[in-house]
Scaffold this active site. Structure first.
Site, PDB file in Angstrom:
ATOM      1  N   SER A   1     -15.977 -45.593 -77.395  1.00 34.92           N
ATOM      2  CA  SER A   1     -17.006 -45.561 -76.341  1.00 34.92           C
ATOM      3  C   SER A   1     -17.271 -44.126 -75.881  1.00 34.92           C
ATOM      4  O   SER A   1     -18.407 -43.787 -75.532  1.00 34.92           O
ATOM      5  CB  SER A   1     -16.620 -46.455 -75.159  1.00 34.92           C
ATOM      6  OG  SER A   1     -15.580 -45.908 -74.406  1.00 34.92           O
TER       7      SER A   1
ATOM      8  N   MET B   1      -5.320 -40.992 -80.771  1.00 32.96           N
ATOM      9  CA  MET B   1      -4.000 -41.259 -80.201  1.00 32.96           C
ATOM     10  C   MET B   1      -2.866 -40.615 -81.002  1.00 32.96           C
ATOM     11  O   MET B   1      -1.826 -41.238 -81.222  1.00 32.96           O
ATOM     12  CB  MET B   1      -3.800 -42.779 -80.063  1.00 32.96           C
ATOM     13  CG  MET B   1      -4.871 -43.458 -79.229  1.00 32.96           C
ATOM     14  SD  MET B   1      -5.077 -42.752 -77.562  1.00 32.96           S
ATOM     15  CE  MET B   1      -3.733 -43.555 -76.712  1.00 32.96           C
ATOM     16  N   ARG B   2      -3.081 -39.384 -81.434  1.00 35.98           N
ATOM     17  CA  ARG B   2      -2.011 -38.683 -82.173  1.00 35.98           C
ATOM     18  C   ARG B   2      -1.842 -37.277 -81.640  1.00 35.98           C
ATOM     19  O   ARG B   2      -2.831 -36.617 -81.295  1.00 35.98           O
ATOM     20  CB  ARG B   2      -2.331 -38.606 -83.660  1.00 35.98           C
ATOM     21  CG  ARG B   2      -2.398 -39.959 -84.281  1.00 35.98           C
ATOM     22  CD  ARG B   2      -2.302 -39.940 -85.765  1.00 35.98           C
ATOM     23  NE  ARG B   2      -2.332 -41.316 -86.213  1.00 35.98           N
ATOM     24  CZ  ARG B   2      -1.275 -42.097 -86.314  1.00 35.98           C
ATOM     25  NH1 ARG B   2      -0.076 -41.616 -86.044  1.00 35.98           N
ATOM     26  NH2 ARG B   2      -1.394 -43.354 -86.686  1.00 35.98           N
TER      27      ARG B   2
ATOM     28  N   HIS C   1      -8.252 -37.272 -71.362  1.00 34.25           N
ATOM     29  CA  HIS C   1      -7.077 -38.088 -71.052  1.00 34.25           C
ATOM     30  C   HIS C   1      -7.369 -38.903 -69.789  1.00 34.25           C
ATOM     31  O   HIS C   1      -7.898 -38.355 -68.814  1.00 34.25           O
ATOM     32  CB  HIS C   1      -5.836 -37.203 -70.858  1.00 34.25           C
ATOM     33  CG  HIS C   1      -4.622 -38.026 -70.605  1.00 34.25           C
ATOM     34  ND1 HIS C   1      -3.974 -38.723 -71.618  1.00 34.25           N
ATOM     35  CD2 HIS C   1      -3.976 -38.338 -69.465  1.00 34.25           C
ATOM     36  CE1 HIS C   1      -2.971 -39.402 -71.099  1.00 34.25           C
ATOM     37  NE2 HIS C   1      -2.948 -39.193 -69.796  1.00 34.25           N
TER      38      HIS C   1
ATOM     39  N   ASP D   1      -0.907 -33.208 -73.948  1.00 35.16           N
ATOM     40  CA  ASP D   1      -1.773 -33.236 -72.755  1.00 35.16           C
ATOM     41  C   ASP D   1      -1.528 -32.030 -71.841  1.00 35.16           C
ATOM     42  O   ASP D   1      -1.607 -32.156 -70.617  1.00 35.16           O
ATOM     43  CB  ASP D   1      -1.545 -34.548 -71.962  1.00 35.16           C
ATOM     44  CG  ASP D   1      -1.864 -35.778 -72.791  1.00 35.16           C
ATOM     45  OD1 ASP D   1      -2.806 -35.719 -73.603  1.00 35.16           O
ATOM     46  OD2 ASP D   1      -1.171 -36.802 -72.624  1.00 35.16           O
TER      47      ASP D   1
ATOM     48  N   GLN E   1     -16.197 -42.902 -65.424  1.00 28.64           N
ATOM     49  CA  GLN E   1     -16.186 -41.450 -65.158  1.00 28.64           C
ATOM     50  C   GLN E   1     -16.045 -40.657 -66.451  1.00 28.64           C
ATOM     51  O   GLN E   1     -16.640 -39.595 -66.608  1.00 28.64           O
ATOM     52  CB  GLN E   1     -15.048 -41.087 -64.189  1.00 28.64           C
ATOM     53  CG  GLN E   1     -15.201 -41.705 -62.814  1.00 28.64           C
ATOM     54  CD  GLN E   1     -16.532 -41.333 -62.162  1.00 28.64           C
ATOM     55  OE1 GLN E   1     -16.929 -40.170 -62.159  1.00 28.64           O
ATOM     56  NE2 GLN E   1     -17.229 -42.326 -61.635  1.00 28.64           N
ATOM     57  N   GLU E   2     -15.240 -41.173 -67.389  1.00 32.01           N
ATOM     58  CA  GLU E   2     -15.056 -40.473 -68.676  1.00 32.01           C
ATOM     59  C   GLU E   2     -16.401 -40.253 -69.358  1.00 32.01           C
ATOM     60  O   GLU E   2     -16.665 -39.189 -69.920  1.00 32.01           O
ATOM     61  CB  GLU E   2     -14.145 -41.287 -69.605  1.00 32.01           C
ATOM     62  CG  GLU E   2     -12.715 -41.423 -69.116  1.00 32.01           C
ATOM     63  CD  GLU E   2     -11.814 -42.122 -70.128  1.00 32.01           C
ATOM     64  OE1 GLU E   2     -11.964 -41.912 -71.340  1.00 32.01           O
ATOM     65  OE2 GLU E   2     -10.933 -42.887 -69.692  1.00 32.01           O
TER      66      GLU E   2
HETATM   67  C1  GAR Z   1     -10.157 -43.508 -73.385  1.00 35.51           C
HETATM   68  O1  GAR Z   1      -9.866 -44.087 -72.143  1.00 35.51           O
HETATM   69  C2  GAR Z   1      -9.467 -42.151 -73.504  1.00 35.51           C
HETATM   70  O2  GAR Z   1      -9.411 -41.454 -72.309  1.00 35.51           O
HETATM   71  C3  GAR Z   1      -8.086 -42.565 -73.937  1.00 35.51           C
HETATM   72  O3  GAR Z   1      -8.291 -43.600 -74.847  1.00 35.51           O
HETATM   73  C4  GAR Z   1      -9.497 -44.299 -74.505  1.00 35.51           C
HETATM   74  C5  GAR Z   1     -10.353 -44.359 -75.737  1.00 35.51           C
HETATM   75  O4  GAR Z   1     -11.500 -45.147 -75.522  1.00 35.51           O
HETATM   76  N1  GAR Z   1      -7.366 -41.477 -74.513  1.00 35.51           N
HETATM   77  C6  GAR Z   1      -6.048 -41.326 -74.423  1.00 35.51           C
HETATM   78  O5  GAR Z   1      -5.325 -42.121 -73.859  1.00 35.51           O
HETATM   79  C7  GAR Z   1      -5.504 -40.077 -75.095  1.00 35.51           C
HETATM   80  N2  GAR Z   1      -4.110 -39.938 -74.838  1.00 35.51           N
HETATM   81  P1  GAR Z   1     -12.755 -45.019 -76.463  1.00 35.51           P
HETATM   82  O6  GAR Z   1     -12.240 -45.158 -77.908  1.00 35.51           O
HETATM   83  O7  GAR Z   1     -13.627 -46.159 -76.076  1.00 35.51           O
HETATM   84  O8  GAR Z   1     -13.385 -43.684 -76.237  1.00 35.51           O
END
Ligand code: GAR
Length: 204
Positions: free
Chosen positions: A17, A94-95, A113, A149, A177-178
């Site tokens: 997303s 996630m790596r 994050h 992070d 917010q992201e």
């Molecule tokens: C998001 O909330 C991002 O901030 C988080 O994974 C989600 C991915 O969603 N990232 C982490 O936790 C990184 N450590 P998305 O695939 O829909 O963008």
């Protein structure tokens, strides 16, 4: 002479997303750059389908196909460099990246994050936030360094943690917010408005 347009490579692991919000900001002209490629570390990542659906080259570099992390990262670097990527954007990737990768693109890797760093880094931010009982959470966009992070912070946004929140309700509030913050941070980077001095990132 105008600077050359940045070529963005987005790395994802799942839903995608954030990748979509960045793609929309590129399409609308908010981010004056091109998305050269979307790469996922698993072939089944939904982000790949979503990228392909809007015509962005999408590639799986399957972590499981490599015994060693460095070999996986060399394959990532090859895929990014082949597309001429100048800015690497981690969007739900996630790596943890090793010094090999971070050194190759030093100062040119961004991450999002879903917490207010330096609190609640790691893979289970929302669960950790709820367990701890803090009243405010949010999201952070930062440069990537060799730590987890731990790179210099570019932008943060906060949201309240409400009584009765579950990981899902909190994640949804933060995600809203992201989707605003990441395009904004990339816009600032691409427009050359970020001035980095050690841990301090100033917006010109
Ligand atoms: C998001 O909330 C991002 O901030 C988080 O994974 C989600 C991915 O969603 N990232 C982490 O936790 C990184 N450590 P998305 O695939 O829909 O963008």
């Amino acid at each position: 002479m105008a600077n050359k347009r940045e070529k963005i490579g987005i790395l994802c692991s799942g839903r995608g997303s954030n990748m979509e919000s960045i793609q929309k900001a590129v399409a609308s002209g908010q981010i004056k750059a091109d998305i050269a490629v979307v790469i996922a570390d698993k072939p089944e990542a939904k982000a790949l389908e979503k990228a392909a659906a809007v015509g962005i080259p999408s590639v799986a570099v399957d972590r499981k196909a490599y015994a060693e992390r460095e070999d996986f990262e060399r394959a990532l670097i090859k895929a990014l460099d082949e597309e001429g990527v100048t800015l690497v954007v981690l969007a739900g990737f996630m790596r943890l990246l090793s010094p090999l990768f971070v050194g190759h693109y030093r100062g040119r890797i961004l991450n999002i994050h879903p917490s207010l760093l330096p609190s609640f880094g790691g893979a289970h931010a929302h669960r950790d936030v709820l367990d701890y009982g803090v009243k405010v959470s949010g999201c952070t966009i930062h440069f990537v360094d060799e730590g987890m992070d731990s790179g210099a912070i570019i932008l943060q946004a906060s949201v309240p943690v409400l009584d009765g929140d579950t990981e899902d309700t909190l994640a949804a509030r933060v995600l809203e917010q992201e989707h605003i913050l990441y395009p904004r941070a990339i816009e600032l980077y691409v427009d050359g408005r970020l001035e980095v001095e050690g841990r301090q990132v100033k917006i010109k």
